[in-house]
Design an enzyme around this catalytic site. Structure first.
Site, short mmCIF file in Angstrom:
data_model
loop_
_atom_site.label_atom_id
_atom_site.label_comp_id
_atom_site.label_asym_id
_atom_site.label_seq_id
_atom_site.Cartn_x
_atom_site.Cartn_y
_atom_site.Cartn_z
N LYS A 144 0.81 -1.22 0.00
CA LYS A 144 0.00 0.00 0.00
C LYS A 144 0.85 1.27 0.00
CE LYS A 144 -4.10 -2.07 0.40
NZ LYS A 144 -5.15 -1.98 -0.62
N GLU A 171 -9.98 5.62 3.21
CA GLU A 171 -10.76 4.51 3.76
C GLU A 171 -9.77 3.41 4.08
OE1 GLU A 171 -10.07 4.90 0.66
OE2 GLU A 171 -9.33 2.91 0.14
N SER A 209 1.67 -9.56 -0.72
CA SER A 209 1.34 -8.14 -0.64
C SER A 209 1.54 -7.53 0.74
CB SER A 209 -0.10 -7.93 -1.10
OG SER A 209 -0.99 -8.74 -0.34
C1 PLP Z 1 -1.70 -6.91 2.60
C2 PLP Z 1 -2.84 -6.58 1.70
N1 PLP Z 1 -2.93 -7.20 0.52
C3 PLP Z 1 -3.95 -6.96 -0.32
C4 PLP Z 1 -4.95 -6.08 -0.01
C5 PLP Z 1 -6.08 -5.90 -0.97
O1 PLP Z 1 -6.02 -4.72 -1.70
P1 PLP Z 1 -5.69 -4.69 -3.23
O2 PLP Z 1 -6.57 -5.67 -3.92
O3 PLP Z 1 -5.95 -3.29 -3.64
O4 PLP Z 1 -4.26 -5.05 -3.40
C6 PLP Z 1 -4.89 -5.38 1.21
C7 PLP Z 1 -5.93 -4.41 1.57
O5 PLP Z 1 -6.06 -3.94 2.64
C8 PLP Z 1 -3.81 -5.64 2.08
O6 PLP Z 1 -3.71 -5.03 3.25
#
Ligand code: PLP
Lengths: 261, 407
Positions: B98, B120, B387
């Site tokens: 993020k 948000e 992620s």
């Molecule tokens: C670690 C992590 N991965 C993925 C996501 C999902 O978001 P996005 O689909 O935008 O990557 C989030 C959302 O809070 C997150 O904290």
């Protein structure tokens, strides 16, 4: 001339603003919403906005959000909307629908326009659809003889006001303040400026909404706008019953008839 | 125009933000001016070497990029012997991908002369990242978070407050991410003159989907270079979890033109697709508008949004970014659903085999990789977007696995 054009020709002739009242279909129940709308029509609303209760009303403040929640919890379905519109028309009132875009899109834009027209509805107010994405709705409203009421805001550039008014018909909805729906103590100095800026681009009537709640405010807005739109204040009264709605509507109807200063 | 100017890409949306049939702008007129301003300012910034240099400086000197690409051999033993590489966004400052987008948009906020940022958050990762960037760049910060999420991610609420942000619990609707976005949009309509809405995923009205994607493209660019260096070849599959779709679109973009590389998005299957309790927007939804864009959407027969469900707060969202809808329809990307249980199994497996506790969101991508590895066999190579890190999810895991007495 659409029936909305005729209405504003008449109220302009009388030297006053039209009173436009908003109530959600299905609030608190479908049957009661018909009675409440009938009460506003009988008590002097020139035009009613029948709201579509939607799961994600981003332009609405707490009052209308809560009403939409109640309507949905009490089982409101899309087909009920047309029935409620029809009840207004049967009562001799004029109705437009105010709805977020997805339910219309999902139903099918042309089918929605067709069924709204068949129910006696006169047009659609689209808080999250601007002319930029409006081509399908513009075609459908033309095909079914409905007016398309787009919004302008204090933040709208003159360029955007020109674009919006060129695509609109019936009237233009000017949001008096930057914000969401909800009754306010004052309607905002920005409103008159916005009405004037809008009139520089169009002869369409301009209605002002967001915040109006009393006869005095209605009189004030009526002095510079073609229409006075009242939503949250009426919805609050709807929670108290038809008498409360009728009495506020009468006060507002008296307000728009006060001699302009 | 400077030499560093990005080349126009065939993957960019049209001037009004359409990726094929999807995207666009479905929001109140009151916000159109701000969206136009944002699009114009972003366009200028992209072509301004000073802006891009500042962004790069923050990514490397503050966020800690480039992130590692770590092979996970013990984990991969459970995936039919395919090789699995993890793109370690969990190692970024604040613990997830993020931060890439947040630093970009916070710099833009400064450029636009705005002093206040709203955001948000679902899992709290985007909120924490936003609060962090606002502390760094001296911006006021208000974060909207559904009440359900403030409960399941209480630690992140405390983190945001430590960083100086105001956290506003949202009690309307499903009290999760969707409603936090509604509330942020209401704030934005009211305060748009002074405030930037720092949206946390590649969804929403134009220019958010393309802008957020571009700030995250670095994930895929790095991953492509790293996998080539390590294996001398491109992967068979790139896998990422999809909530709104930002980490997925960021890593996918590094490989979009490598048409032999399969791009697979993993959606939250919750308690199973047949249970109705899931957030599998692309696999189960139909086109509709929510939060400003036309995209796949979980909705009922009347076009009312259906509340999503997932054990993962960050994936618990009934919408998805419009570019994913386009990639699905044209067949360039595939989307599958992974249940809570499958994700939690992968969560535990990675922890025990590699000593890496993943975010529950990322565990969905890991569960997908286990399936895909078995399908590919021992010659397969998979890059997984890890992620985020799982520190925020320890409470969820403790409950799920009964790790603490009396919880
Ligand atoms: C670690 C992590 N991965 C993925 C996501 C999902 O978001 P996005 O689909 O935008 O990557 C989030 C959302 O809070 C997150 O904290």
């Amino acid at each position: 001339m659409s029936r909305i054009d005729e209405l504003f020709a008449q109220t302009r002739g009388e030297g006053r603003g039209a009173l436009i009242g908003y109530l959600p279909a299905g609030y608190p129940t479908v049957a009661e919403s018909k009675d409440l709308l009938a009460a506003t029509v009988d008590a002097g609303a020139d035009l009613v906005e029948v709201g579509f209760p939607y799961s994600d009303p981003v332009m609405d403040g707490p009052t209308i959000q809560a009403a939409a929640d109640t309507a949905l919890r009490n089982g409101f379905r899309l087909k009920d909307l047309f029935e409620v519109v029809e009840s207004v028309a049967d009562r001799g009132g004029r109705a437009v629908v105010m709805t977020y875009w997805n339910p219309v899109f999902h139903y099918g834009v042309d089918a929605f326009a067709r069924d709204l027209a068949a129910a006696g509805g006169l047009g659609l107010i689209t808080p999250d659809l601007t002319p930029d994405e409006g081509s399908e709705w513009i075609a459908a409203s033309d095909a079914h003889g409905l007016d398309r009421i787009f919004l302008v805001a204090p933040s709208s550039s003159d360029e955007r006001i020109a674009l919006t008014t060129a695509a609109a018909s019936g009237f233009v909805y000017a949001t008096a303040v930057m914000g969401v729906t909800g009754a306010r103590d004052s309607v905002g100095a920005a409103a008159q400026g916005l009405v004037n800026r809008t009139r520089a681009h169009t002869d369409l009537p301009v209605g002002v909404g967001l915040g109006v709640r009393s006869g005095d405010q209605a009189a004030e807005v009526s002095s510079f706008a073609d229409g006075v739109i009242v939503g949250s204040a009426l919805v609050t009264k709807a929670g108290e019953g038809t008498d409360a709605v009728a009495s506020l509507t009468k006060e507002l109807a008296e307000g728009v008839r006060r001699p302009r200063a | 125009m400077a030499d560093t100017a990005p080349q126009p890409s065939p993957h960019d949306p049209d001037a009004r933000g359409h990726f094929g049939d999807y995207g666009g702008r479905f929001l109140p007129e009151a916000l159109m001016g701000a969206l136009d301003e944002l699009a114009a300012e972003y366009d200028k910034a992209q072509h301004d070497p000073e802006f891009t240099a500042e962004f790069q400086r923050l990514l490397s000197g503050y966020a800690g990029r480039p992130s590692l690409l770590t092979e996970a051999p013990r984990f991969a033993e459970h995936a039919g012997g395919a090789r699995i590489f993890l793109k370690r966004e969990d190692l970024n400052h604040t613990g997830s991908h993020k931060i890439n987008n947040v630093l970009g948009q916070a710099l833009l906020t400064k450029r636009m002369g705005k002093k206040r940022v709203i955001a948000e958050t679902g899992a709290g990762q985007h909120g924490v990242a936003t609060a962090t960037a606002c502390a760094l760049l001296d911006l006021d910060c208000v974060v909207y978070m559904g009440e359900v999420d403030t409960e399941r991610q209480a630690l992140n609420v405390a983190r945001m407050r430590l960083l100086g942000a105001e956290v506003v619990p949202v009690a309307t609707g499903s009290r999760t991410l969707k409603d936090a976005i509604n509330e942020a949009l209401r704030d934005w309509v009211t305060n748009v003159d002074t405030t930037h809405y720092l949206l946390g995923t590649a969804a929403g009205a134009h220019p958010f989907p393309v802008m957020v994607r571009n700030f995250h493209k670095v994930i895929g660019q790095e991953a492509r270079e790293q996998i080539l260096e390590r294996t001398g070849r491109l992967p068979d599959v790139v896998a990422a979890c999809v909530g709104g779709g930002s980490n997925a679109i960021g890593i996918f973009h590094g490989f979009l033109d490598d048409t032999d590389v399969r791009l697979v998005g993993l959606e939250p299957g919750g308690k199973g697709l047949e249970s109705g309790e899931h957030g599998a927007t692309l696999t189960q939804g139909t086109p509709g508008t929510l939060h400003g864009a036309l995209s796949y959407l979980l909705q009922d027969d009347d076009g009312q949004t259906i509340e999503a469900y997932s054990i993962s707060a960050g994936l618990d969202y009934p919408g998805v970014g419009p570019e994913h809808s386009h990639l699905k329809d044209v067949g360039r990307a595939e989307y599958r659903a992974v249940t809570d249980d499958e994700a939690m199994d992968a969560f535990q497996l990675l922890s025990k085999t590699e000593g890496i506790i993943p975010a529950v969101e990322s565990a969905h991508a890991l569960a997908g990789a286990l399936q895909l590895g078995r399908e590919l066999g021992p010659d397969g190579v998979i890059v997984v977007s890890l992620s985020g890190r799982g520190d925020k999810d320890v409470d969820t895991a403790a409950r799920y696995f009964n790790l603490v007495e009396g919880v």
